[in-house]
Design a protein around this motif. Structure first.
Motif, PDB file in Angstrom:
ATOM      1  N   PHE A 139       0.806  -1.213   0.000  1.00  0.00           N
ATOM      2  CA  PHE A 139       0.000   0.000   0.000  1.00  0.00           C
ATOM      3  C   PHE A 139       0.842   1.267   0.000  1.00  0.00           C
ATOM      4  O   PHE A 139       0.316   2.363  -0.144  1.00  0.00           O
ATOM      5  N   GLY A 140       2.148   1.128   0.174  1.00  0.00           N
ATOM      6  CA  GLY A 140       3.054   2.269   0.187  1.00  0.00           C
ATOM      7  C   GLY A 140       4.243   1.996   1.081  1.00  0.00           C
ATOM      8  O   GLY A 140       4.285   0.998   1.798  1.00  0.00           O
ATOM      9  N   ASP A 141       5.211   2.886   1.018  1.00  0.00           N
ATOM     10  CA  ASP A 141       6.400   2.723   1.855  1.00  0.00           C
ATOM     11  C   ASP A 141       6.074   3.046   3.305  1.00  0.00           C
ATOM     12  O   ASP A 141       5.533   4.115   3.606  1.00  0.00           O
ATOM     13  N   LEU A 142       6.397   2.124   4.189  1.00  0.00           N
ATOM     14  CA  LEU A 142       6.216   2.359   5.611  1.00  0.00           C
ATOM     15  C   LEU A 142       7.330   3.280   6.103  1.00  0.00           C
ATOM     16  O   LEU A 142       8.506   3.000   5.878  1.00  0.00           O
ATOM     17  N   THR A 143       6.956   4.370   6.772  1.00  0.00           N
ATOM     18  CA  THR A 143       7.972   5.271   7.319  1.00  0.00           C
ATOM     19  C   THR A 143       8.387   4.838   8.711  1.00  0.00           C
ATOM     20  O   THR A 143       9.468   5.184   9.165  1.00  0.00           O
ATOM     21  N   SER A 144       7.515   4.078   9.394  1.00  0.00           N
ATOM     22  CA  SER A 144       7.871   3.540  10.709  1.00  0.00           C
ATOM     23  C   SER A 144       7.008   2.336  11.022  1.00  0.00           C
ATOM     24  O   SER A 144       5.897   2.183  10.499  1.00  0.00           O
ATOM     25  N   LEU A 145       7.538   1.484  11.876  1.00  0.00           N
ATOM     26  CA  LEU A 145       6.855   0.272  12.303  1.00  0.00           C
ATOM     27  C   LEU A 145       7.332  -0.054  13.704  1.00  0.00           C
ATOM     28  O   LEU A 145       8.542  -0.123  13.955  1.00  0.00           O
ATOM     29  N   HIS A 146       6.380  -0.225  14.631  1.00  0.00           N
ATOM     30  CA  HIS A 146       6.738  -0.571  16.008  1.00  0.00           C
ATOM     31  C   HIS A 146       5.904  -1.769  16.431  1.00  0.00           C
ATOM     32  O   HIS A 146       4.673  -1.699  16.456  1.00  0.00           O
ATOM     33  N   LEU A 147       6.566  -2.857  16.749  1.00  0.00           N
ATOM     34  CA  LEU A 147       5.927  -4.094  17.190  1.00  0.00           C
ATOM     35  C   LEU A 147       6.399  -4.390  18.609  1.00  0.00           C
ATOM     36  O   LEU A 147       7.492  -4.922  18.806  1.00  0.00           O
ATOM     37  N   PRO A 148       5.610  -4.031  19.627  1.00  0.00           N
ATOM     38  CA  PRO A 148       6.019  -4.286  21.009  1.00  0.00           C
ATOM     39  C   PRO A 148       6.117  -5.780  21.302  1.00  0.00           C
ATOM     40  O   PRO A 148       5.267  -6.562  20.881  1.00  0.00           O
ATOM     41  N   LEU A 149       7.169  -6.152  22.023  1.00  0.00           N
ATOM     42  CA  LEU A 149       7.382  -7.545  22.397  1.00  0.00           C
ATOM     43  C   LEU A 149       7.235  -7.715  23.899  1.00  0.00           C
ATOM     44  O   LEU A 149       7.604  -6.834  24.674  1.00  0.00           O
ATOM     45  N   ASP A 150       6.724  -8.861  24.306  1.00  0.00           N
ATOM     46  CA  ASP A 150       6.620  -9.203  25.712  1.00  0.00           C
ATOM     47  C   ASP A 150       8.023  -9.486  26.243  1.00  0.00           C
ATOM     48  O   ASP A 150       8.765 -10.269  25.647  1.00  0.00           O
ATOM     49  N   ARG A 151       8.399  -8.869  27.336  1.00  0.00           N
ATOM     50  CA  ARG A 151       9.754  -9.039  27.891  1.00  0.00           C
ATOM     51  C   ARG A 151      10.026 -10.455  28.375  1.00  0.00           C
ATOM     52  O   ARG A 151      11.150 -10.931  28.301  1.00  0.00           O
ATOM     53  N   MET A 152       8.995 -11.117  28.870  1.00  0.00           N
ATOM     54  CA  MET A 152       9.184 -12.468  29.418  1.00  0.00           C
ATOM     55  C   MET A 152       9.278 -13.529  28.327  1.00  0.00           C
ATOM     56  O   MET A 152      10.104 -14.425  28.407  1.00  0.00           O
ATOM     57  N   THR A 153       8.424 -13.433  27.314  1.00  0.00           N
ATOM     58  CA  THR A 153       8.368 -14.487  26.299  1.00  0.00           C
ATOM     59  C   THR A 153       9.118 -14.143  25.021  1.00  0.00           C
ATOM     60  O   THR A 153       9.508 -15.027  24.280  1.00  0.00           O
ATOM     61  N   GLY A 154       9.271 -12.847  24.747  1.00  0.00           N
ATOM     62  CA  GLY A 154       9.899 -12.429  23.508  1.00  0.00           C
ATOM     63  C   GLY A 154       8.941 -12.420  22.327  1.00  0.00           C
ATOM     64  O   GLY A 154       9.313 -12.062  21.217  1.00  0.00           O
ATOM     65  N   PHE A 155       7.690 -12.800  22.566  1.00  0.00           N
ATOM     66  CA  PHE A 155       6.686 -12.807  21.507  1.00  0.00           C
ATOM     67  C   PHE A 155       6.010 -11.439  21.413  1.00  0.00           C
ATOM     68  O   PHE A 155       6.013 -10.656  22.357  1.00  0.00           O
ATOM     69  N   ALA A 156       5.375 -11.199  20.267  1.00  0.00           N
ATOM     70  CA  ALA A 156       4.629  -9.957  20.059  1.00  0.00           C
ATOM     71  C   ALA A 156       3.465  -9.890  21.046  1.00  0.00           C
ATOM     72  O   ALA A 156       2.888 -10.908  21.421  1.00  0.00           O
ATOM     73  N   LYS A 157       3.135  -8.665  21.445  1.00  0.00           N
ATOM     74  CA  LYS A 157       2.046  -8.450  22.401  1.00  0.00           C
ATOM     75  C   LYS A 157       0.668  -8.490  21.745  1.00  0.00           C
ATOM     76  O   LYS A 157      -0.339  -8.414  22.428  1.00  0.00           O
ATOM     77  N   GLY A 158       0.606  -8.571  20.422  1.00  0.00           N
ATOM     78  CA  GLY A 158      -0.680  -8.680  19.751  1.00  0.00           C
ATOM     79  C   GLY A 158      -1.133  -7.416  19.045  1.00  0.00           C
ATOM     80  O   GLY A 158      -2.232  -7.362  18.514  1.00  0.00           O
ATOM     81  N   TYR A 159      -0.290  -6.390  19.054  1.00  0.00           N
ATOM     82  CA  TYR A 159      -0.632  -5.166  18.345  1.00  0.00           C
ATOM     83  C   TYR A 159       0.631  -4.513  17.812  1.00  0.00           C
ATOM     84  O   TYR A 159       1.745  -4.844  18.231  1.00  0.00           O
ATOM     85  N   CYS A 160       0.457  -3.591  16.869  1.00  0.00           N
ATOM     86  CA  CYS A 160       1.588  -2.815  16.362  1.00  0.00           C
ATOM     87  C   CYS A 160       1.095  -1.463  15.901  1.00  0.00           C
ATOM     88  O   CYS A 160      -0.112  -1.239  15.764  1.00  0.00           O
TER      89      CYS A 160
END
Length: 123
Positions: free
Chosen positions: A50-71
């Motif tokens: 859809f276009g060039d992404l200028t930024s992307l933030h994917l928060p990770l859970d500190r304990m598991t290292g997995f994504a928190k389910g949103y970005c």
């Protein structure tokens, strides 16, 4: 990709809103319902058409290292962000339905924006 500065959009402004608003860097989208195993590359692949992404933030859970389910991600133009929102909201990513909404929205104006607190006018 640079990361979104969380101070570029106040969460309270986003919560009581009607129209999308531009952040300092561009037009942001909030993506929820992501599977825990999603990675930035998966999001880049899904949203890059859809276009060039200028930024992307994917928060990770500190304990598991997995994504928190949103970005949070941003496009340079409103048209790119709108195209991504329209196409991706309700779609599936890694087999899981996702929701896409504007990251920032303009606050309501007029009569509905006034406080309705019973304590406001109390003396």
């Amino acid at each position: 990709l640079s990361h979104i500065n969380s101070s570029s959009c106040a969460p309270r402004a986003c919560a009581m809103a009607e129209r999308p608003a531009k952040s300092r860097e561009g037009w942001g989208l909030f993506v929820s319902g992501l599977p825990n195993e999603v990675e930035e590359d998966d999001l880049d692949e899904a949203f890059r058409p859809f276009g060039d992404l200028t930024s992307l933030h994917l928060p990770l859970d500190r304990m598991t290292g997995f994504a928190k389910g949103y970005c949070m991600l941003e496009y340079r133009t409103h048209a790119e962000a709108l195209a991504a929102l329209s196409a991706m909201n309700g779609s599936k990513l890694k087999g899981k339905p996702i929701e896409v909404d504007w990251l920032c929205k303009e606050p309501q104006t007029g009569r509905d924006a006034r406080s309705r607190s019973p304590h406001k006018n109390a003396k």
